[in-house]
Design a protein around this motif. Structure first.
Motif, PDB file in Angstrom:
ATOM      1  N   ALA A 136       0.837  -1.421   0.074  1.00  0.00           N
ATOM      2  CA  ALA A 136       0.097  -0.083   0.051  1.00  0.00           C
ATOM      3  C   ALA A 136       0.949   1.097  -0.172  1.00  0.00           C
ATOM      4  O   ALA A 136       0.644   2.287  -0.853  1.00  0.00           O
ATOM      5  N   THR A 137       1.951   1.237   0.809  1.00  0.00           N
ATOM      6  CA  THR A 137       2.794   2.231   0.957  1.00  0.00           C
ATOM      7  C   THR A 137       3.627   2.521  -0.268  1.00  0.00           C
ATOM      8  O   THR A 137       3.711   3.731  -1.068  1.00  0.00           O
ATOM      9  N   ALA A 138       4.291   1.244  -0.917  1.00  0.00           N
ATOM     10  CA  ALA A 138       4.950   1.313  -2.246  1.00  0.00           C
ATOM     11  C   ALA A 138       3.961   1.976  -3.402  1.00  0.00           C
ATOM     12  O   ALA A 138       4.345   2.823  -4.238  1.00  0.00           O
ATOM     13  N   THR A 139       2.850   1.547  -3.529  1.00  0.00           N
ATOM     14  CA  THR A 139       2.049   1.815  -4.642  1.00  0.00           C
ATOM     15  C   THR A 139       1.427   3.330  -4.267  1.00  0.00           C
ATOM     16  O   THR A 139       1.566   3.971  -5.663  1.00  0.00           O
ATOM     17  N   SER A 140       1.137   3.777  -3.045  1.00  0.00           N
ATOM     18  CA  SER A 140       0.536   5.161  -3.137  1.00  0.00           C
ATOM     19  C   SER A 140       1.849   6.038  -3.163  1.00  0.00           C
ATOM     20  O   SER A 140       1.412   7.152  -3.936  1.00  0.00           O
ATOM     21  N   LEU A 141       2.830   5.591  -2.824  1.00  0.00           N
ATOM     22  CA  LEU A 141       4.148   6.653  -3.089  1.00  0.00           C
ATOM     23  C   LEU A 141       4.592   6.685  -4.665  1.00  0.00           C
ATOM     24  O   LEU A 141       4.912   7.756  -5.025  1.00  0.00           O
ATOM     25  N   SER A 142       4.183   5.711  -5.376  1.00  0.00           N
ATOM     26  CA  SER A 142       4.586   5.727  -6.718  1.00  0.00           C
ATOM     27  C   SER A 142       3.550   6.221  -7.678  1.00  0.00           C
ATOM     28  O   SER A 142       3.923   6.917  -8.477  1.00  0.00           O
ATOM     29  N   LEU A 143       2.176   6.109  -7.170  1.00  0.00           N
ATOM     30  CA  LEU A 143       1.254   6.958  -7.664  1.00  0.00           C
ATOM     31  C   LEU A 143       1.374   8.574  -7.342  1.00  0.00           C
ATOM     32  O   LEU A 143       1.277   9.390  -8.364  1.00  0.00           O
ATOM     33  N   ALA A 144       1.769   8.862  -6.211  1.00  0.00           N
ATOM     34  CA  ALA A 144       2.046  10.302  -5.928  1.00  0.00           C
ATOM     35  C   ALA A 144       3.175  10.801  -6.590  1.00  0.00           C
ATOM     36  O   ALA A 144       3.422  11.953  -7.009  1.00  0.00           O
ATOM     37  N   TYR A 145       4.301  10.125  -6.976  1.00  0.00           N
ATOM     38  CA  TYR A 145       5.657  10.366  -7.271  1.00  0.00           C
ATOM     39  C   TYR A 145       5.948   9.446  -8.264  1.00  0.00           C
ATOM     40  O   TYR A 145       6.742   8.501  -8.086  1.00  0.00           O
ATOM     41  N   PRO A 146       5.554   9.598  -9.592  1.00  0.00           N
ATOM     42  CA  PRO A 146       5.700   8.410 -10.551  1.00  0.00           C
ATOM     43  C   PRO A 146       6.949   8.597 -11.395  1.00  0.00           C
ATOM     44  O   PRO A 146       7.254   8.766 -12.449  1.00  0.00           O
ATOM     45  N   LYS A 147       8.225   8.561 -10.648  1.00  0.00           N
ATOM     46  CA  LYS A 147       9.360   8.584 -11.168  1.00  0.00           C
ATOM     47  C   LYS A 147      10.273   7.100 -10.922  1.00  0.00           C
ATOM     48  O   LYS A 147       9.970   6.622  -9.689  1.00  0.00           O
ATOM     49  N   TRP A 148      10.921   6.727 -11.773  1.00  0.00           N
ATOM     50  CA  TRP A 148      11.623   5.261 -11.539  1.00  0.00           C
ATOM     51  C   TRP A 148      12.385   5.184 -10.367  1.00  0.00           C
ATOM     52  O   TRP A 148      12.490   4.185  -9.544  1.00  0.00           O
ATOM     53  N   TYR A 149      12.898   6.347  -9.802  1.00  0.00           N
ATOM     54  CA  TYR A 149      13.913   6.439  -8.651  1.00  0.00           C
ATOM     55  C   TYR A 149      12.837   6.333  -7.358  1.00  0.00           C
ATOM     56  O   TYR A 149      13.631   6.041  -6.258  1.00  0.00           O
ATOM     57  N   VAL A 150      11.576   6.442  -7.417  1.00  0.00           N
ATOM     58  CA  VAL A 150      10.588   6.340  -6.261  1.00  0.00           C
ATOM     59  C   VAL A 150      10.195   4.886  -6.322  1.00  0.00           C
ATOM     60  O   VAL A 150      10.145   4.154  -5.467  1.00  0.00           O
ATOM     61  N   ILE A 151       9.541   4.562  -7.689  1.00  0.00           N
ATOM     62  CA  ILE A 151       8.976   3.322  -7.997  1.00  0.00           C
ATOM     63  C   ILE A 151       9.801   2.085  -7.652  1.00  0.00           C
ATOM     64  O   ILE A 151       9.603   1.103  -6.967  1.00  0.00           O
ATOM     65  N   ALA A 152      11.058   2.038  -8.232  1.00  0.00           N
ATOM     66  CA  ALA A 152      12.048   0.921  -8.310  1.00  0.00           C
ATOM     67  C   ALA A 152      12.136   0.459  -6.531  1.00  0.00           C
ATOM     68  O   ALA A 152      12.057  -0.577  -6.207  1.00  0.00           O
ATOM     69  N   PRO A 153      12.915   1.470  -5.983  1.00  0.00           N
ATOM     70  CA  PRO A 153      13.219   1.226  -4.758  1.00  0.00           C
ATOM     71  C   PRO A 153      12.216   0.840  -3.671  1.00  0.00           C
ATOM     72  O   PRO A 153      12.157  -0.066  -2.842  1.00  0.00           O
ATOM     73  N   SER A 154      10.906   1.434  -3.813  1.00  0.00           N
ATOM     74  CA  SER A 154       9.677   1.167  -3.043  1.00  0.00           C
ATOM     75  C   SER A 154       9.249  -0.424  -3.340  1.00  0.00           C
ATOM     76  O   SER A 154       8.890  -0.954  -2.320  1.00  0.00           O
ATOM     77  N   PHE A 155       9.292  -0.917  -4.632  1.00  0.00           N
ATOM     78  CA  PHE A 155       8.842  -2.200  -5.000  1.00  0.00           C
ATOM     79  C   PHE A 155       9.698  -3.089  -4.560  1.00  0.00           C
ATOM     80  O   PHE A 155       9.424  -4.277  -4.281  1.00  0.00           O
ATOM     81  N   VAL A 156      10.972  -2.760  -4.482  1.00  0.00           N
ATOM     82  CA  VAL A 156      12.132  -3.714  -4.279  1.00  0.00           C
ATOM     83  C   VAL A 156      11.971  -3.905  -2.667  1.00  0.00           C
ATOM     84  O   VAL A 156      12.088  -5.068  -2.146  1.00  0.00           O
ATOM     85  N   TRP A 157      11.858  -2.848  -2.012  1.00  0.00           N
ATOM     86  CA  TRP A 157      11.602  -3.049  -0.491  1.00  0.00           C
ATOM     87  C   TRP A 157      10.279  -3.556  -0.088  1.00  0.00           C
ATOM     88  O   TRP A 157      10.403  -4.816   0.780  1.00  0.00           O
ATOM     89  N   ALA A 158       8.973  -3.447  -0.650  1.00  0.00           N
ATOM     90  CA  ALA A 158       8.175  -4.270  -0.534  1.00  0.00           C
ATOM     91  C   ALA A 158       7.978  -5.718  -0.780  1.00  0.00           C
ATOM     92  O   ALA A 158       7.568  -6.465   0.033  1.00  0.00           O
ATOM     93  N   GLY A 159       8.765  -6.046  -1.918  1.00  0.00           N
ATOM     94  CA  GLY A 159       9.055  -7.453  -2.208  1.00  0.00           C
ATOM     95  C   GLY A 159       9.895  -8.217  -1.211  1.00  0.00           C
ATOM     96  O   GLY A 159       9.775  -9.160  -0.671  1.00  0.00           O
ATOM     97  N   ALA A 160      10.963  -7.471  -0.815  1.00  0.00           N
ATOM     98  CA  ALA A 160      11.902  -7.999   0.327  1.00  0.00           C
ATOM     99  C   ALA A 160      11.207  -8.200   1.627  1.00  0.00           C
ATOM    100  O   ALA A 160      11.281  -9.165   2.378  1.00  0.00           O
TER     101      ALA A 160
END
Length: 206
Positions: A136-160
């Protein structure tokens, strides 16, 4: 308000049916978990405990920090983004808690003695609350700031975090998969509702 409640009810029922399907696939579920947990490298346990314990602090801190920045900068856009991420957090918490109390699935180590519980856990197993929270955090953060340097680390962290729940023996793969779907869906639902509200208020202002 009535329409919004109807949407939430429909989403909850769809998620519930979807989740029940995964709970029933028990054999492959426990076999995958055994491959991950029983045969794991125990030297990695401290690392995965650190990863799993980061879920709540980061998810809570994200909207608070953004809101504080918005107040300092007097930036209404950042304030809206912080509120949206906070709303996604609350929607996800409501759906996850409701499903945990509805399905009441036992933790894998409670059912299968060979599963090694390597960290503490509270409540029912399905869905994974840590996983739904971080997605929820990774997706909302990525929707609010749709930049690769936000999306990539957010979902790597979520997956981990999701993987850590299986590595540490406190969740089945289906718990984690459902948590990821619920977390992502909660954030997207909040995003669409926010968009709809903003459109309505913009029309009123004209």
């Amino acid at each position: 308000m009535k329409n919004r409640n109807t949407v939430f009810t429909k989403v909850y029922l769809i998620v519930l049916l979807f989740c029940m399907t995964f709970v029933n696939a028990q054999n492959s579920d426990i076999n995958i978990l055994r491959d991950i947990n029983v045969h794991r490298n125990k030297n990695l346990d401290p690392t995965f405990k650190l990863v799993t314990n980061s879920a709540v602090p980061i998810s809570v801190a994200t909207p608070i920090i953004l809101y504080s920045v918005a107040l300092i900068k007097k930036d209404s856009t950042i304030k809206k983004q912080a509120i949206f991420i906070g709303e996604a957090f609350l929607v996800n918490a409501f759906i996850t808690t409701a499903l945990k109390h509805t399905i009441k699935r036992e933790r894998p180590f409670e059912t299968y003695p060979d599963i090694d519980q390597a960290t503490s856990s509270v409540g029912n197993s399905f869905p994974s609350g840590h996983t739904s929270l971080v997605f929820a955090t990774a997706t909302s953060l990525s929707l609010a700031y749709p930049k690769w340097y936000v999306i990539a680390p957010s979902f790597v962290w979520a997956g981990a975090v999701g993987y850590s729940r299986m590595h540490l023996g406190v969740h089945y793969p289906s718990d984690v998969f459902a948590g990821a779907i619920i977390g992502t869906g909660s954030a997207y639902l909040s995003y669409k509702v926010n968009k709809w509200i903003n459109k309505k208020s913009a029309k009123k202002d004209k």
